[in-house]
Design an enzyme around this catalytic site. Structure first.
Site, PDB file in Angstrom:
ATOM      1  N   LYS A 162       1.053   4.395   6.985  1.00 21.49           N
ATOM      2  CA  LYS A 162       0.320   5.240   6.038  1.00 21.49           C
ATOM      3  C   LYS A 162       0.834   6.673   6.150  1.00 21.49           C
ATOM      4  O   LYS A 162       1.506   7.047   7.102  1.00 21.49           O
ATOM      5  CB  LYS A 162      -1.192   5.259   6.353  1.00 21.49           C
ATOM      6  CG  LYS A 162      -1.885   3.922   6.207  1.00 21.49           C
ATOM      7  CD  LYS A 162      -2.059   3.528   4.769  1.00 21.49           C
ATOM      8  CE  LYS A 162      -2.825   2.248   4.595  1.00 21.49           C
ATOM      9  NZ  LYS A 162      -2.004   1.044   4.620  1.00 21.49           N
TER      10      LYS A 162
ATOM     11  N   SER B 258       0.798  -1.223   0.000  1.00 20.83           N
ATOM     12  CA  SER B 258       0.000   0.000   0.000  1.00 20.83           C
ATOM     13  C   SER B 258       0.834   1.279   0.000  1.00 20.83           C
ATOM     14  O   SER B 258       0.301   2.360  -0.243  1.00 20.83           O
ATOM     15  CB  SER B 258      -0.956   0.029   1.196  1.00 20.83           C
ATOM     16  OG  SER B 258      -0.252   0.231   2.400  1.00 20.83           O
TER      17      SER B 258
END
Length: 130
Positions: free
Chosen positions: A87, A50
């Site tokens: 993230k 990701s």
């Protein structure tokens, strides 16, 4: 652990080869280069893709500093409802998101009902080239 390695005093050209022995500057300790606060620094291995757009590849090693206060735009290790994730932090106007760096994944919008803790700030990435 202190492990001094050779440090060369020039930038490596990606074109025509150059004899490197003539440019040895001294020894390099990667702890001095990559770690600001040893007591609060941890290494974590990455799984998943990701964050590939930020150069964080599956199997890469993250250097995480827990002494830093996370700011908007930084890459963080977050604990959201008990689950760890890496993230990019988006924090604007009371809206918080955890954003992926891969278009295959949507941003995670964090609601007030969710439990979000920022565990640390990613300061460096070490990726092995295969």
């Amino acid at each position: 652990m202190f492990l001094p390695l050779p440090l060369y005093a020039f930038r490596i050209p990606a074109g025509f080869p150059s004899p490197a022995e003539d440019y040895m500057e001294g020894k390099l300790d990667l702890n001095e280069e990559l770690v600001d606060c040893a007591e609060a620094t941890f290494f974590m291995k990455v799984s998943g893709d990701s964050m590939v757009g930020a150069g964080i590849m599956p199997g890469g090693m993250l250097i995480v500093d827990r002494s830093l206060e996370a700011r908007h735009g930084q890459i963080v290790i977050a604990v959201l409802d008990g689950q760890l994730t890496v993230k990019r932090l988006y924090d604007r106007g009371g809206h918080i998101q955890l954003r992926s760096e891969n278009p295959k994944y949507q941003s995670i919008k964090v609601s007030r009902e969710q439990d979000l803790q920022i565990w640390g700030v990613v300061t460096n990435v070490i990726t092995r080239l295969d």
